[in-house]
Design a protein around this motif. Structure first.
Motif, PDB file in Angstrom:
ATOM      1  N   ASN A 233       0.813  -1.211   0.000  1.00  0.00           N
ATOM      2  CA  ASN A 233       0.000   0.000   0.000  1.00  0.00           C
ATOM      3  C   ASN A 233       0.853   1.271   0.000  1.00  0.00           C
ATOM      4  N   ASN A 234       0.153   2.415  -0.056  1.00  0.00           N
ATOM      5  CA  ASN A 234       0.797   3.724  -0.061  1.00  0.00           C
ATOM      6  C   ASN A 234       1.679   3.907   1.167  1.00  0.00           C
ATOM      7  N   SER A 235       2.715   4.685   1.000  1.00  0.00           N
ATOM      8  CA  SER A 235       3.625   4.939   2.117  1.00  0.00           C
ATOM      9  C   SER A 235       3.357   6.298   2.748  1.00  0.00           C
ATOM     10  N   VAL A 236       3.949   6.528   3.899  1.00  0.00           N
ATOM     11  CA  VAL A 236       4.109   7.866   4.471  1.00  0.00           C
ATOM     12  C   VAL A 236       5.604   8.116   4.510  1.00  0.00           C
ATOM     13  N   MET A 237       6.023   9.278   4.009  1.00  0.00           N
ATOM     14  CA  MET A 237       7.448   9.580   3.902  1.00  0.00           C
ATOM     15  C   MET A 237       7.762  10.930   4.538  1.00  0.00           C
ATOM     16  N   VAL A 238       9.018  11.093   4.917  1.00  0.00           N
ATOM     17  CA  VAL A 238       9.477  12.354   5.489  1.00  0.00           C
ATOM     18  C   VAL A 238      10.776  12.757   4.807  1.00  0.00           C
ATOM     19  N   ARG A 239      10.932  14.039   4.579  1.00  0.00           N
ATOM     20  CA  ARG A 239      12.163  14.574   3.965  1.00  0.00           C
ATOM     21  C   ARG A 239      13.324  14.445   4.940  1.00  0.00           C
ATOM     22  N   ASP A 240      14.506  14.237   4.428  1.00  0.00           N
ATOM     23  CA  ASP A 240      15.635  13.906   5.291  1.00  0.00           C
ATOM     24  C   ASP A 240      16.138  15.039   6.173  1.00  0.00           C
TER      25      ASP A 240
END
Length: 303
Positions: A233-240
């Motif tokens: 499924n879709n992810s949740v991501m964060v900028r580094d």
């Protein structure tokens, strides 16, 4: 003459009012039930075009409000995009701090410094489905030869890539046997079927469930005919460059959401069972899938 002038005046007022009420679809959606802290840093949370911007705001703003209710010193702000291409341009420019992209977009965002912190929903729910009219004579994939099939975008994994791979596996040359139209959104893909513009429309389960709820009359004239195997499924991501404290708070809050009554309501309204633990390595399966798709069917990004 006076009547004509009155009608012209009313028309002008109506047009001006309509213009004032329009919200640019790429403008951050700044609705919140809690006040902003003065001078607090703002981190934008960009959701890929699961819905049109208004529907997306209704669906996801409660989640942002929930996260903001306990987040100290910074604020999250929901951001919608007019289509897949606009969304992908944003993360390639590293504009939003947080993302909720589809799995193919997840791979692209990893290349520019975003990292996975969770998966949204269950893997079983991430599959392509085909919608046709109930009065359609389409019964098997070969019946689509010479006909139009609608999709949200060439890069929509569950709603274009996986359905096209399904057709390929059932003997359809998607580049020659059918006419593919990319119509910008999940709802548009379904509506093109209802309106008779396409013989079949590809989407995935959450938008189809929402369409049945929001447009019961139109949905009653449609039916699901085929579905693909599931993927991830879709992810949740964060900028580094987002501070570790903010990143960890959001990750933990998402994973804990299903444990509270308020959280269960938010998840239910989003059509998401829960957020689950995931990281960059979880999406390696998508890279393998895309490699096979591009070898057998077409490039994901059409020129």
């Amino acid at each position: 003459m006076n009547v004509l002038l009155t009608l012209v005046g009313l028309f002008i007022i109506f047009q001006l009012t309509a213009c004032e009420q329009q919200i640019p679809e790429d403008t951050p959606l700044q609705y919140s039930s809690s006040p902003l802290e003065p001078n607090a840093p703002i981190y934008r949370f960009a959701i890929h075009p699961l819905h049109n911007p208004e529907k997306l705001s209704e669906t996801y703003q409660p989640l942002i409000d929930h996260l903001n209710s306990q987040l100290q010193g910074v604020r999250l702000e929901l951001e919608a995009s007019r289509d897949y291409q606009a969304y992908e341009q944003k993360f390639r420019e590293r504009s939003p701090a947080f993302l909720l992209p589809n799995p193919w977009q997840t791979l692209q965002a990893q290349k520019v410094g975003y990292h996975v912190i969770a998966m949204a929903g269950s893997a079983e729910d991430f599959k392509g489905i085909f919608i046709v009219r109930r009065d359609s004579r389409i019964e098997k994939p070969s019946d689509l030869k010479g006909k139009v099939v609608s999709y949200p975008s060439p890069s929509a994994l569950a709603a274009a890539i996986m359905p096209q791979y399904f057709l390929y596996a059932h003997g359809i040359d998607v580049n020659r046997d059918i006419q593919n139209i990319y119509v910008g959104s999940q709802e548009s893909s379904i509506m093109n079927v209802y309106l008779g513009n396409s013989a079949a429309g590809a989407t995935w389960p959450p938008p189809w469930r929402s369409f049945q709820t929001d447009h019961p009359t139109e949905a009653a004239q449609l039916k699901l005919i085929w579905e693909t195997p599931s993927l991830i499924n879709n992810s949740v991501m964060v900028r580094d460059d987002v501070p570790e404290s903010v990143r960890e708070y959001v990750r933990k809050s998402l994973l804990d959401l299903a444990q509270s009554p308020e959280g269960k309501i938010i998840l239910s309204d989003m059509g998401t069972a829960r957020f689950q633990a995931a990281d960059d390595a979880s999406y390696a399966v998508v890279a393998d899938y895309i490699k096979r798709f591009e070898k057998d069917v077409r490039p994901v990004e059409l020129q």
